[in-house]
Design an enzyme around this catalytic site. Sequence first.
Site, PDB file in Angstrom:
ATOM      1  N   GLY A   7       0.813  -1.126   0.214  1.00 23.41           N
ATOM      2  CA  GLY A   7      -0.215  -0.088  -0.153  1.00 23.41           C
ATOM      3  C   GLY A   7       0.757   1.193   0.073  1.00 23.41           C
ATOM      4  O   GLY A   7       1.603   1.362   0.961  1.00 23.41           O
ATOM      5  N   GLY A   9      -0.166   4.207  -0.541  1.00 25.96           N
ATOM      6  CA  GLY A   9      -1.147   5.204  -0.145  1.00 25.96           C
ATOM      7  C   GLY A   9      -0.549   6.225   0.929  1.00 25.96           C
ATOM      8  O   GLY A   9       0.469   6.499   1.157  1.00 25.96           O
ATOM      9  N   VAL A  11      -0.782   6.325   4.254  1.00 28.12           N
ATOM     10  CA  VAL A  11       0.177   5.869   5.463  1.00 28.12           C
ATOM     11  C   VAL A  11       1.309   5.061   4.802  1.00 28.12           C
ATOM     12  O   VAL A  11       2.368   5.241   5.629  1.00 28.12           O
ATOM     13  CB  VAL A  11      -0.870   4.816   6.055  1.00 28.12           C
ATOM     14  CG1 VAL A  11      -0.188   4.171   7.354  1.00 28.12           C
ATOM     15  CG2 VAL A  11      -1.964   5.639   6.591  1.00 28.12           C
ATOM     16  N   ASN A 119      -7.405  -0.748   8.616  1.00 29.96           N
ATOM     17  CA  ASN A 119      -8.582  -0.861   9.459  1.00 29.96           C
ATOM     18  C   ASN A 119      -9.703  -1.766   8.784  1.00 29.96           C
ATOM     19  O   ASN A 119      -9.767  -1.726   7.366  1.00 29.96           O
ATOM     20  CB  ASN A 119      -9.062   0.835   9.519  1.00 29.96           C
ATOM     21  CG  ASN A 119      -8.460   1.378  10.749  1.00 29.96           C
ATOM     22  OD1 ASN A 119      -8.199   0.907  11.739  1.00 29.96           O
ATOM     23  ND2 ASN A 119      -8.079   2.609  10.265  1.00 29.96           N
ATOM     24  N   HIS A 174      -8.859  -0.455  18.880  1.00 31.71           N
ATOM     25  CA  HIS A 174      -8.697   0.725  17.866  1.00 31.71           C
ATOM     26  C   HIS A 174      -9.796   1.253  17.571  1.00 31.71           C
ATOM     27  O   HIS A 174     -10.621   0.950  16.534  1.00 31.71           O
ATOM     28  CB  HIS A 174      -7.883   0.468  16.561  1.00 31.71           C
ATOM     29  CG  HIS A 174      -7.331   1.725  15.951  1.00 31.71           C
ATOM     30  ND1 HIS A 174      -6.885   2.857  16.516  1.00 31.71           N
ATOM     31  CD2 HIS A 174      -7.445   2.111  14.657  1.00 31.71           C
ATOM     32  CE1 HIS A 174      -6.638   3.490  15.486  1.00 31.71           C
ATOM     33  NE2 HIS A 174      -7.038   3.226  14.454  1.00 31.71           N
TER      34      HIS A 174
HETATM   35  P1  NAI Z   1      -4.889   5.200   0.888  1.00 33.76           P
HETATM   36  O1  NAI Z   1      -6.248   5.113   0.106  1.00 33.76           O
HETATM   37  O2  NAI Z   1      -4.199   6.325   0.858  1.00 33.76           O
HETATM   38  O3  NAI Z   1      -4.028   4.187   0.465  1.00 33.76           O
HETATM   39  C1  NAI Z   1      -4.289   2.989   0.490  1.00 33.76           C
HETATM   40  C2  NAI Z   1      -3.381   2.098  -0.802  1.00 33.76           C
HETATM   41  O4  NAI Z   1      -3.797   0.742  -0.850  1.00 33.76           O
HETATM   42  C3  NAI Z   1      -4.046   2.933  -2.147  1.00 33.76           C
HETATM   43  O5  NAI Z   1      -2.714   3.368  -2.746  1.00 33.76           O
HETATM   44  C4  NAI Z   1      -4.290   1.613  -3.240  1.00 33.76           C
HETATM   45  O6  NAI Z   1      -4.062   1.483  -4.360  1.00 33.76           O
HETATM   46  C5  NAI Z   1      -3.535   0.413  -2.164  1.00 33.76           C
HETATM   47  N1  NAI Z   1      -4.343  -1.002  -2.359  1.00 33.76           N
HETATM   48  C6  NAI Z   1      -5.470  -1.441  -2.366  1.00 33.76           C
HETATM   49  N2  NAI Z   1      -5.641  -2.570  -2.674  1.00 33.76           N
HETATM   50  C7  NAI Z   1      -4.352  -3.168  -2.989  1.00 33.76           C
HETATM   51  C8  NAI Z   1      -3.787  -4.189  -3.180  1.00 33.76           C
HETATM   52  N3  NAI Z   1      -4.533  -5.409  -3.226  1.00 33.76           N
HETATM   53  N4  NAI Z   1      -2.433  -4.464  -3.290  1.00 33.76           N
HETATM   54  C9  NAI Z   1      -1.714  -3.340  -2.993  1.00 33.76           C
HETATM   55  N5  NAI Z   1      -2.089  -2.263  -2.838  1.00 33.76           N
HETATM   56  C10 NAI Z   1      -3.428  -2.014  -2.800  1.00 33.76           C
HETATM   57  O7  NAI Z   1      -5.082   4.952   2.418  1.00 33.76           O
HETATM   58  P2  NAI Z   1      -4.420   5.140   3.768  1.00 33.76           P
HETATM   59  O8  NAI Z   1      -4.828   6.582   4.349  1.00 33.76           O
HETATM   60  O9  NAI Z   1      -2.722   5.034   3.191  1.00 33.76           O
HETATM   61  O10 NAI Z   1      -4.984   4.358   4.501  1.00 33.76           O
HETATM   62  C11 NAI Z   1      -4.468   2.815   4.568  1.00 33.76           C
HETATM   63  C12 NAI Z   1      -5.288   2.052   5.564  1.00 33.76           C
HETATM   64  O11 NAI Z   1      -4.891   2.197   6.988  1.00 33.76           O
HETATM   65  C13 NAI Z   1      -6.581   2.338   5.658  1.00 33.76           C
HETATM   66  O12 NAI Z   1      -7.537   0.981   5.901  1.00 33.76           O
HETATM   67  C14 NAI Z   1      -6.874   3.025   6.829  1.00 33.76           C
HETATM   68  O13 NAI Z   1      -7.808   2.818   7.582  1.00 33.76           O
HETATM   69  C15 NAI Z   1      -5.783   2.312   7.757  1.00 33.76           C
HETATM   70  N6  NAI Z   1      -5.316   3.277   8.746  1.00 33.76           N
HETATM   71  C16 NAI Z   1      -5.079   2.660  10.035  1.00 33.76           C
HETATM   72  C17 NAI Z   1      -4.506   3.302  11.086  1.00 33.76           C
HETATM   73  C18 NAI Z   1      -4.357   2.646  12.374  1.00 33.76           C
HETATM   74  O14 NAI Z   1      -4.246   3.092  13.425  1.00 33.76           O
HETATM   75  N7  NAI Z   1      -4.141   1.275  12.236  1.00 33.76           N
HETATM   76  C19 NAI Z   1      -4.402   4.661  10.994  1.00 33.76           C
HETATM   77  C20 NAI Z   1      -4.607   5.062   9.718  1.00 33.76           C
HETATM   78  C21 NAI Z   1      -4.996   4.594   9.062  1.00 33.76           C
END
Ligand code: NAI
Length: 307
Positions: A7, A9, A11, A119, A174
Amino acid sequence: GRVTVVGAGNVGMIAAMRLAESDLIDEVVLVDIAGQRAAGIALDISHASPLLGFSTRVRGVTTVAEAGRSEYVVITAGRARTPGMSRSDLVDTNAAIVGALTADAVAVSPDAVLLVVTNPLDEMTQHAWQVSGLPTERVIGMAGVLDSSRFRALTALAADTSPRQVSAFALGSHGDEMVLPLSQVTVDGGPITESLPASEVDGLVDRTRNSGAEVVGLLESGSAFFAPGLSAARMVSAMIRETGEVLAATVAPRGEYGIRSGYVGLPVRLGRGGLAEIVELPLTDVELRDLRTAAERIAERVGALEA
Ligand code: NAI
């Protein structure tokens, strides 16, 4: 060694940049399904190597297989929240993504430690463990490092002190069943009640629990990523460097705190092989009850996911 961040993205890119900057690792590989995004982010980060003075190579690919065998695999792939969505609204979509990526990761890197960030965190961590077939020590979730940092940051501001002077652990889930044991919080070396009135402390706990939603509400799109990405990187560094520091992480207890099954946020020490030790803090009866309730609620949600 190599760390794969799945990912690229918001994060994932922050986690990758921080890991590269720490210069602890030979190679950080970003993996993203979206076109050339991972390659673009990786190239951009590598352009900063002279500025930040690191020699870690950064590469971007579209599959976990192309990333190659890694010691640590950080899973941030999936959908993030949009305004009005709860973390659990993401559950089915992200379970499919996390499950498939976990299987890919274990196939390429059977000895890796998996750090789950996607998440809803508690459910995704346990789901990844189930799919992985790995011992629980090697599948860990990131939530408590972030939630503890949020509480410490907010408390430091309220008490007009440095965040370094605030110690706290966010445990449980969380989400709504986040447990912030105030008995374990210190501010400027003393109990938090010596620095702040009880009513204000309750407000800080509530604001911490809702910090993710607060950021989602302020951003035009997407959810928090600086503190989350840095939290994931911090956990990987703690494992590689074997710092022995106590961090909150989502792990599977074997009787610690009276909890025998499932994943829940607890204070731990990490090591090169993942979870080294669950640290038993002297919680109050009420805190202990809340922690066990959190574990039960997570188990119910995991049960619903499997059904
Ligand atoms: P984002 O949408 O910016 O990035 C997610 C990325 O995953 C995208 O670039 C997408 O193309 C990629 N992706 C989707 N399916 C894929 C696959 N099968 N193989 C490879 N890449 C794939 O989202 P962001 O902001 O980076 O958040 C990512 C995750 O982290 C979300 O689920 C978010 O809710 C979670 N999160 C968890 C936190 C925690 O405390 N555990 C805190 C903040 C976010």
